[in-house]
Design a protein around this motif. Structure first.
Motif, short mmCIF file in Angstrom:
data_model
loop_
_atom_site.label_atom_id
_atom_site.label_comp_id
_atom_site.label_asym_id
_atom_site.label_seq_id
_atom_site.Cartn_x
_atom_site.Cartn_y
_atom_site.Cartn_z
N VAL A 1 59.66 14.58 35.25
CA VAL A 1 60.83 13.77 34.91
C VAL A 1 61.74 14.55 33.96
CG1 VAL A 1 61.53 11.72 33.59
CG2 VAL A 1 59.79 11.52 35.36
N LYS A 2 63.05 14.51 34.24
CA LYS A 2 64.00 15.33 33.48
C LYS A 2 64.72 14.57 32.37
CE LYS A 2 64.77 18.50 37.31
NZ LYS A 2 65.72 18.95 38.34
N ALA A 3 64.56 13.24 32.34
CA ALA A 3 65.15 12.44 31.26
C ALA A 3 64.36 11.14 31.14
CB ALA A 3 66.62 12.15 31.53
N PHE A 4 63.82 10.88 29.95
CA PHE A 4 62.99 9.70 29.68
C PHE A 4 63.69 8.92 28.57
CE2 PHE A 4 59.58 7.20 27.96
CZ PHE A 4 58.55 7.13 28.90
N THR B 1 65.00 10.64 36.47
CA THR B 1 65.50 9.96 35.27
C THR B 1 64.88 8.58 35.21
OG1 THR B 1 67.59 11.14 35.49
CG2 THR B 1 67.59 9.21 34.06
N MET B 2 64.42 8.17 34.02
CA MET B 2 63.79 6.85 33.92
C MET B 2 64.06 6.19 32.58
SD MET B 2 59.70 7.69 33.50
CE MET B 2 59.26 6.03 32.95
N TYR B 3 64.05 4.87 32.63
CA TYR B 3 64.14 4.04 31.42
C TYR B 3 62.79 3.38 31.20
CZ TYR B 3 64.73 -0.33 28.85
OH TYR B 3 64.54 -1.37 27.97
N PHE B 4 62.26 3.53 29.99
CA PHE B 4 61.00 2.87 29.64
C PHE B 4 61.25 1.80 28.59
CE2 PHE B 4 57.38 2.22 26.89
CZ PHE B 4 56.36 1.97 27.80
N PRO C 1 72.29 11.71 31.45
CA PRO C 1 71.36 11.87 30.32
C PRO C 1 71.38 13.21 29.62
CG PRO C 1 70.18 12.02 32.41
CD PRO C 1 71.60 11.67 32.76
N GLN C 2 71.73 14.28 30.32
CA GLN C 2 71.48 15.61 29.77
C GLN C 2 72.12 15.89 28.40
OE1 GLN C 2 69.05 17.50 30.82
NE2 GLN C 2 68.72 15.87 32.31
N PRO C 3 73.35 15.44 28.13
CA PRO C 3 73.93 15.72 26.81
C PRO C 3 73.21 15.01 25.66
CG PRO C 3 75.64 15.05 28.38
CD PRO C 3 74.33 14.76 29.00
N HIS C 4 72.34 14.06 26.00
CA HIS C 4 71.73 13.21 24.97
C HIS C 4 70.25 13.52 24.72
CE1 HIS C 4 75.38 10.82 25.29
NE2 HIS C 4 75.22 10.85 26.61
N ILE C 5 69.68 14.42 25.51
CA ILE C 5 68.24 14.71 25.38
C ILE C 5 67.92 15.16 23.95
CG2 ILE C 5 66.35 16.20 26.15
CD1 ILE C 5 67.28 14.13 28.25
N ALA D 1 54.21 8.07 30.04
CA ALA D 1 54.64 9.43 29.66
C ALA D 1 53.81 10.49 30.37
CB ALA D 1 54.54 9.60 28.14
N ALA D 2 52.50 10.26 30.45
CA ALA D 2 51.62 11.24 31.10
C ALA D 2 52.00 11.42 32.57
CB ALA D 2 50.17 10.80 30.97
N VAL D 3 52.26 10.30 33.24
CA VAL D 3 52.63 10.38 34.66
C VAL D 3 54.03 10.97 34.82
CG1 VAL D 3 52.93 9.06 36.79
CG2 VAL D 3 51.12 8.42 35.19
N ALA D 4 54.94 10.62 33.92
CA ALA D 4 56.30 11.17 33.97
C ALA D 4 56.27 12.69 33.81
CB ALA D 4 57.16 10.54 32.88
N LYS D 5 55.43 13.17 32.89
CA LYS D 5 55.33 14.62 32.67
C LYS D 5 54.75 15.30 33.91
CE LYS D 5 54.14 18.15 29.48
NZ LYS D 5 54.89 18.63 28.38
N HIS D 6 53.75 14.67 34.52
CA HIS D 6 53.12 15.21 35.72
C HIS D 6 54.15 15.39 36.84
CE1 HIS D 6 50.08 15.84 38.86
NE2 HIS D 6 50.76 14.94 39.57
N HIS D 7 55.06 14.44 36.96
CA HIS D 7 56.04 14.48 38.05
C HIS D 7 57.34 15.18 37.67
CE1 HIS D 7 53.84 12.13 41.02
NE2 HIS D 7 53.43 11.36 40.03
#
Length: 307
Positions: A100-103, A73-76, A197-201, A92-98
């Motif tokens: 990340v389940k909530a941005f 989970t991360m805050y940008f 985060p999950q209810p808000h994705i 975003a590219a690095v988050a997708k690679h790793h």
């Protein structure tokens, strides 16, 4: 052990969004990885609070792998910058690679009035709009948070001098209404989203203060908070823009602020939302409460008056 929550921009000044989010999450007992640009006393202060501190640069691919790896989970968030879009896409590219389940993405409310055929004269608004598009295309699990104008970033920066010196709020807002929001309220929303985060994705939240009023109304709020009469003086946008440039402010930032002046005059900041209350259970800070809280900044010191 739970993976740490990543907070970018965590080394901002006291009262900045990233730093406040970090403090709120640590108080909740969450593991926080705080991303900072430099190893300095602000980074040490975050360590002393209990955060894991990682030095990184949003534009540097290698460092972003180091920052994001291991976080689900991360805050940008990034302040006004001409590199805003590049930084967003890189993160975003690095988050997708790793995986990340909530941005949680800090955006800007004016984006809600923009489209592929409608934009504003603010270079920053255009970057925010494009950044949201790129994040949506990325397939990342994103939540967009769109605050209106910040009380700290705008009103606490651009109105104290004239209030102290001449009991006037001097801004190029005309009769336009606005609904400024406090950093603390935005940070509380972001901390709540990061904690669960999950209810808000996939959702978009608009954050405003409790009132949308014109500057004559807010001048009365300043007056009540400070115990003296404060009036609003409308000024033209261009001379105000020139004055900001003379102070040495970056052109990209000044062009953004000038566009905000024009948009305020056009009534484009007359927006209201209950999202702060809904997401946090607490109503947002009013302008009067904010000015009272920062009264010393708006008041000339006794020494200055004697001089």
């Amino acid at each position: 052990m739970a993976s740490p929550i990543l907070v970018t921009g965590a080394a901002g000044r006291v009262g900045a969004v990233g730093r406040t989010v970090t403090e709120l999450l640590l108080k909740q007992g969450k593991a926080v990885r705080a991303m900072v640009r430099n190893e300095d006393e602000r980074a040490q202060a975050l360590r002393d609070m209990g955060a894991e501190v990682v030095v990184g640069n949003l534009l540097d691919l290698d460092s972003m792998h180091r920052v994001i790896a291991g976080c689900e989970t991360m805050y940008f968030g990034l302040s006004v910058s001409d590199a805003y879009l590049a930084a967003t896409v890189n993160a975003a590219a690095v988050a997708k690679h790793h995986g990340v389940k909530a941005f949680i993405n800090m955006s800007q409310m004016t984006v809600s009035q923009m489209s592929i055929t409608e934009t504003t004269l603010s270079p920053q608004h255009k970057l925010h709009w494009l950044a949201e598009q790129a994040l949506n295309w990325s397939g990342l699990p994103v939540v967009h948070v769109r605050p209106t104008v910040f009380l700290e970033g705008f009103f606490l920066t651009l109105t104290p001098d004239s209030v102290r010196e001449s009991d006037q709020i001097r801004l190029p807002f005309g009769e336009g209404k606005t609904s400024p929001v406090a950093v603390q309220d935005v940070a509380r929303v972001i901390a709540a989203l990061l904690a669960n985060p999950q209810p808000h994705i996939g959702k978009i939240y608009h954050l405003t203060g409790p009132q949308s009023e014109n500057m004559d109304f807010f001048a009365q709020e300043y007056s009540k908070a400070l115990g003296r009469t404060i009036t609003f003086q409308d000024i033209p946008v261009e001379p105000w823009r020139d004055e900001l440039l003379k102070r040495g402010w970056p052109v990209h930032l000044v062009n953004h602020l000038a566009a905000m002046g024009d948009l305020h005059r056009a009534g484009r900041f007359d927006r209201m939302s209950d999202d702060v209350l809904t997401l946090t259970g607490q109503r947002p800070l009013s302008v009067q409460e904010f000015v009272r809280k920062n009264a010393a900044t708006f008041t000339a010191s006794a020494k200055a008056k004697e001089a």
